[in-house]
Design a protein around this motif. Structure first.
Motif, mmCIF file in Angstrom:
data_model
loop_
_atom_site.group_PDB
_atom_site.id
_atom_site.type_symbol
_atom_site.label_atom_id
_atom_site.label_comp_id
_atom_site.label_asym_id
_atom_site.label_seq_id
_atom_site.Cartn_x
_atom_site.Cartn_y
_atom_site.Cartn_z
ATOM 1 N N ASP A 239 -10.854 2.169 13.038
ATOM 2 C CA ASP A 239 -11.776 2.466 13.836
ATOM 3 C C ASP A 239 -11.695 4.825 14.166
ATOM 4 O OD1 ASP A 239 -8.394 3.518 15.588
ATOM 5 O OD2 ASP A 239 -8.452 1.884 13.419
ATOM 6 N N ARG A 240 -10.967 4.943 13.274
ATOM 7 C CA ARG A 240 -10.891 6.451 12.846
ATOM 8 C C ARG A 240 -12.090 6.949 11.648
ATOM 9 N NH1 ARG A 240 -4.394 7.651 13.271
ATOM 10 N NH2 ARG A 240 -4.683 8.275 10.949
ATOM 11 N N HIS B 229 7.092 3.795 0.703
ATOM 12 C CA HIS B 229 7.344 5.278 0.205
ATOM 13 C C HIS B 229 7.604 4.414 -1.101
ATOM 14 C CE1 HIS B 229 9.595 8.439 -0.118
ATOM 15 N NE2 HIS B 229 9.429 9.006 0.459
ATOM 16 N N SER C 158 0.986 -1.425 -0.399
ATOM 17 C CA SER C 158 -0.146 0.096 0.126
ATOM 18 C C SER C 158 1.507 1.539 0.178
ATOM 19 C CB SER C 158 -0.554 0.113 1.805
ATOM 20 O OG SER C 158 0.055 0.371 2.785
ATOM 21 N N SER D 11 2.820 -2.925 8.782
ATOM 22 C CA SER D 11 3.808 -3.270 9.213
ATOM 23 C C SER D 11 2.360 -3.921 10.396
ATOM 24 C CB SER D 11 4.905 -2.296 9.726
ATOM 25 O OG SER D 11 5.741 -1.923 8.667
ATOM 26 N N ASN E 133 -8.386 -0.354 6.383
ATOM 27 C CA ASN E 133 -7.871 -0.498 7.790
ATOM 28 C C ASN E 133 -7.997 1.002 8.007
ATOM 29 O OD1 ASN E 133 -6.230 -1.527 9.819
ATOM 30 N ND2 ASN E 133 -4.674 0.256 9.329
ATOM 31 N N LYS E 134 -7.918 0.973 9.571
ATOM 32 C CA LYS E 134 -7.867 2.081 10.705
ATOM 33 C C LYS E 134 -9.678 2.259 10.567
ATOM 34 C CE LYS E 134 -4.082 4.026 8.822
ATOM 35 N NZ LYS E 134 -3.100 5.153 9.418
ATOM 36 N N ALA F 224 -0.044 2.986 6.154
ATOM 37 C CA ALA F 224 -1.659 2.649 5.721
ATOM 38 C C ALA F 224 -1.822 1.815 6.668
ATOM 39 C CB ALA F 224 -2.072 2.387 4.199
ATOM 40 N N GLY F 225 -0.605 1.298 7.915
ATOM 41 C CA GLY F 225 -0.827 0.482 8.307
ATOM 42 C C GLY F 225 -0.376 -1.237 7.846
ATOM 43 N N GLY G 67 9.686 5.336 12.455
ATOM 44 C CA GLY G 67 8.550 4.602 11.841
ATOM 45 C C GLY G 67 7.693 5.164 10.173
ATOM 46 N N ILE G 68 8.582 4.606 9.217
ATOM 47 C CA ILE G 68 8.531 3.440 8.180
ATOM 48 C C ILE G 68 9.466 2.502 7.803
ATOM 49 C CG2 ILE G 68 7.750 6.464 7.624
ATOM 50 C CD1 ILE G 68 11.211 6.126 5.891
ATOM 51 N N SER H 123 -9.058 -2.633 11.903
ATOM 52 C CA SER H 123 -8.575 -1.883 12.733
ATOM 53 C C SER H 123 -6.805 -2.503 13.399
ATOM 54 C CB SER H 123 -9.049 -1.622 13.672
ATOM 55 O OG SER H 123 -8.118 -0.349 14.381
ATOM 56 N N ALA H 124 -6.116 -2.506 12.233
ATOM 57 C CA ALA H 124 -4.960 -2.993 12.724
ATOM 58 C C ALA H 124 -4.388 -2.963 13.881
ATOM 59 C CB ALA H 124 -3.929 -2.923 11.538
HETATM 60 N N1 LIG Z 1 -5.607 4.589 14.086
HETATM 61 C C1 LIG Z 1 -5.204 3.307 13.497
HETATM 62 N N2 LIG Z 1 -3.950 4.410 13.511
HETATM 63 C C2 LIG Z 1 -3.081 2.864 12.438
HETATM 64 C C3 LIG Z 1 -3.717 1.301 12.175
HETATM 65 N N3 LIG Z 1 -3.265 0.404 11.594
HETATM 66 C C4 LIG Z 1 -1.543 1.848 11.966
HETATM 67 N N4 LIG Z 1 -1.412 2.818 12.103
HETATM 68 C C5 LIG Z 1 -0.714 3.600 12.681
HETATM 69 O O1 LIG Z 1 -0.706 3.953 10.976
HETATM 70 C C6 LIG Z 1 0.542 4.516 11.217
HETATM 71 C C7 LIG Z 1 1.731 3.762 10.057
HETATM 72 O O2 LIG Z 1 1.666 2.402 10.589
HETATM 73 P P1 LIG Z 1 2.538 1.302 9.767
HETATM 74 O O3 LIG Z 1 2.368 0.077 10.268
HETATM 75 O O4 LIG Z 1 3.965 2.051 9.981
HETATM 76 O O5 LIG Z 1 2.194 1.616 8.560
HETATM 77 P P2 LIG Z 1 2.877 1.338 7.029
HETATM 78 O O6 LIG Z 1 1.881 0.725 5.538
HETATM 79 O O7 LIG Z 1 4.120 0.153 7.054
HETATM 80 O O8 LIG Z 1 3.983 2.248 6.824
HETATM 81 P P3 LIG Z 1 5.061 2.336 5.674
HETATM 82 O O9 LIG Z 1 6.055 0.780 5.785
HETATM 83 O O10 LIG Z 1 6.574 3.308 5.430
HETATM 84 O O11 LIG Z 1 4.801 2.069 3.904
HETATM 85 C C8 LIG Z 1 1.149 4.242 13.072
HETATM 86 O O12 LIG Z 1 1.738 5.763 13.604
HETATM 87 C C9 LIG Z 1 0.650 3.283 13.751
HETATM 88 O O13 LIG Z 1 -0.016 2.729 14.216
HETATM 89 C C10 LIG Z 1 -5.153 1.272 12.828
HETATM 90 O O14 LIG Z 1 -5.863 0.574 12.348
HETATM 91 N N5 LIG Z 1 -6.329 2.444 13.290
#
Ligand SMILES: Nc1nc2c(ncn2[C@@H]2O[C@H](COP(=O)(O)OP(=O)(O)OP(=O)(O)O)[C@@H](O)[C@H]2O)c(=O)[nH]1
Ligand SMILES: [Mg+2]
Length: 535
Positions: free
Chosen positions: A153-154, A100, A28, A35, A150-151, A32-33, A75-76, A263-264
């Motif tokens: 919850d927001r 990224h 993604s 990891s 995902n997310k 987007a969440g 945090g990426i 909501s991961a």
């Molecule tokens: N509210 C909310 N925040 C989330 C959720 N899933 C992930 N996050 C937050 O979103 C941010 C990014 O999460 P990552 O899991 O690092 O995202 P990613 O897609 O792996 O990011 P990259 O690897 O950098 O592309 C973090 O601050 C997480 O805590 C969710 O379901 N709800």
């Protein structure tokens, strides 16, 4: 050491082991969440005890797949991570990719090694640029996609509007398996469209453990959730009228995409995703060789290397080559042939990978991702086999668009500098070009996106103890060329010719316009490097 003949795996064993494998990437747009979801999946498979166990002070930074210090600091995700674990009777090979765009070459390579993809959509943002590009790659490669909103919850978009967006922008028909009860920001649970039940989730402290799930029949759900339930049911019926029902064949052929809501961070909907991956995601199928001929799963062992990573273990300075097994059974200690060099390679150190953690493995089957340690002789795209020669298609490199001269800050560290440059080039963190003008003491780093420069600088300093300076060059384009063309190319200003570590001669141009002019000259050969599919 020889294995008694009676215990040698038969072709039938290979096929049945292959059937248990699920090998997929999570993809993604950044943030987007992915990891977080990766970690939640391993939590649900009970591989880790609690999510965020390794998080930094600033929140849930540092998931099992984000192990590099730079990833934890920022945090990426910077590099893709492989995690293998068992769930039910399946063996899951999960690849968490960086979102990224600057690291898209890594993501692209991972997509050559998987059988399915989980595409994450941020409920508030819908389909973002990078997600669309990755979707296009999956479509091109025929990789079936499971979509996770995902997310939830927001606060975010309306669920039906999100489905419309998927249909309009990807051409895929979304077939939701679950439907949210409660709007985005008020996530109570999901309507399981497969059996009409309500699955209610309960939040746990910090989302560190599996969210308890209770199942209610429709009537009880109506009494409990009132309008939120009624709305979910009505919307689900609406979907049914438009034909948004799961069909396994249409999913596998890339016409539809099953959708789940999650909501991961609170572990909602993650258990369902894990079950869907085991129940619906495809098991490995014969991988086409370089001629396009599918190589049978039960042929003798074959695999290809899709990623090389060093510096995973500061104590051991080793280099890990990730291979995806395509056919047969792999047994540690096997001597395999590297198809690119024709040379034998002894696989004494073979490991199962879990983010940064690794464990020796003895056997692996089609679909498995295996780390081969200290594999200096292996490069990305190499095919390995025993007995029956095969060669898988080369893994493409992207066309670099940014160039900078690297110099060691402290000349007494020159040896470390050389070693670091060589390692980073081998991993493909940057492409390394040598120009006659500057000599090999001042190699040129060529990248798709400027964040790769930062990663290279950081690793040169912290991993190899050689701080570097980077001076950017004015070029924006590279083409493959040959010796005969060099004088004509250099006769134009805004050009330079350099040699890449793999021996390829590259012509660099400041602009497309300059390149166009040079290409018109008689006797000049310029060929595009592989198109930047994600760029
Ligand atoms: N509210 C909310 N925040 C989330 C959720 N899933 C992930 N996050 C937050 O979103 C941010 C990014 O999460 P990552 O899991 O690092 O995202 P990613 O897609 O792996 O990011 P990259 O690897 O950098 O592309 C973090 O601050 C997480 O805590 C969710 O379901 N709800
Ligand atoms: Mg990530």
């Amino acid at each position: 050491m020889s294995t008694p003949a009676s215990t040698l795996p038969s072709p039938a064993d290979v096929l049945s082991e292959a059937r248990r494998r699920r090998t997929f990437a999570v993809i993604s747009h950044p943030d987007a969440g992915k990891s977080t979801l990766t970690e939640a999946l391993t939590l649900h498979a009970r591989v880790i005890g609690s999510a965020g166990a390794v998080h930094g002070k600033a929140g849930r930074r540092g998931t099992v797949s984000d192990w590099m210090d730079m990833e934890r600091d920022r945090g990426i995700s910077i590099t893709s991570a492989a995690l293998q674990f068992s769930y039910r009777d399946a063996v899951v090979n999960l690849l968490d990719t960086p979102g990224h765009a600057d690291f898209s070459e890594d993501t692209y390579r991972v997509l050559t090694a998987v059988d399915a993809a989980v595409m994450l959509i941020d409920a508030a943002k819908g389909l973002e640029t990078q997600t669309m590009k990755l979707f296009a790659v999956c479509k091109h490669r025929g990789i079936p996609i499971i979509t996770v909103v995902n997310k939830w919850d927001r606060p975010g978009m309306d669920a039906l509007a999100l489905m419309d967006e998927i249909t309009e922008r990807t051409g895929l028909t979304p077939t939701p398996l679950t439907w949210p009860v409660g709007i985005a920001g008020d996530f109570r649970g999901v309507l399981d469209r497969r059996d009409g039940t309500y699955r209610h989730f309960t939040r746990t402290a910090g989302g560190a453990t599996i969210a308890p799930e209770e199942v209610f029949p429709a009537e009880a759900a109506a009494a409990r959730e009132g309008d939120a339930w009624t709305q979910a049911v009505e919307e689900s019926e609406l979907l049914e009228e438009t034909g948004a029902q799961h069909d396994q064949e249409l999913f596998l052929s890339g016409v539809t995409t099953p959708v789940l809501f999650a909501s991961a961070v609170s572990n909602f909907g993650v258990g369902q995703l894990l079950d869907v991956l085991v129940d619906l995601a495809p098991a490995p199928t014969p991988v086409p060789d370089a001629e396009g001929e599918p190589h049978p799963l039960d042929a003798p062992f074959s695999a290809f290397v899709f990623k090389v990573q060093a510096g995973m273990d500061a104590g051991h300075r080793d280099r890990l080559a990730y291979m995806r097994v395509c056919s047969g059974v792999f047994e540690r200690g096997m001597v395999v042939t590297n198809a690119s060099t024709g040379r034998p390679f002894a696989t004494k150190y073979a490991q199962q990978v879990f983010g940064r953690d690794r464990e020796t493995i003895e056997t692996a089957w089609p679909g498995d991702v295996v780390g081969l340690v200290n594999a200096a002789a292996l490069g990305v795209g190499d095919t390995l086999y025993v007995d029956r020669p095969v060669r898988y298609p080369p893994v493409t490199t992207f066309s670099p668009e940014h160039f900078a001269v690297a110099r060691v800050a402290d000349t007494s560290k020159y040896k470390q500098f050389r070693k670091g440059v060589e390692t980073l080039a081998g991993e493909g963190v940057v492409q390394v070009l040598i120009s006659e003008r500057r000599g090999d003491g001042a190699p040129v780093f060529a990248v798709v996106g400027p964040m790769q420069f930062e990663v290279a600088s950081h690793r040169m300093e912290h991993e190899f103890g050689a701080r570097i300076s980077l001076d950017s060059l004015p070029y924006s384009l590279a083409m493959r060329t040959d010796e005969a063309s060099v004088p004509a190319i250099l006769a134009s200003s805004g050009t330079e010719v350099m040699k890449r570590a793999d021996g390829e001669l590259l012509a660099l141009f400041t602009t497309k316009w300059v390149m166009g002019m040079v290409r018109e000259k008689p006797g000049v050969t310029l060929e595009p490097l592989v198109a930047a599919q994600l760029g």
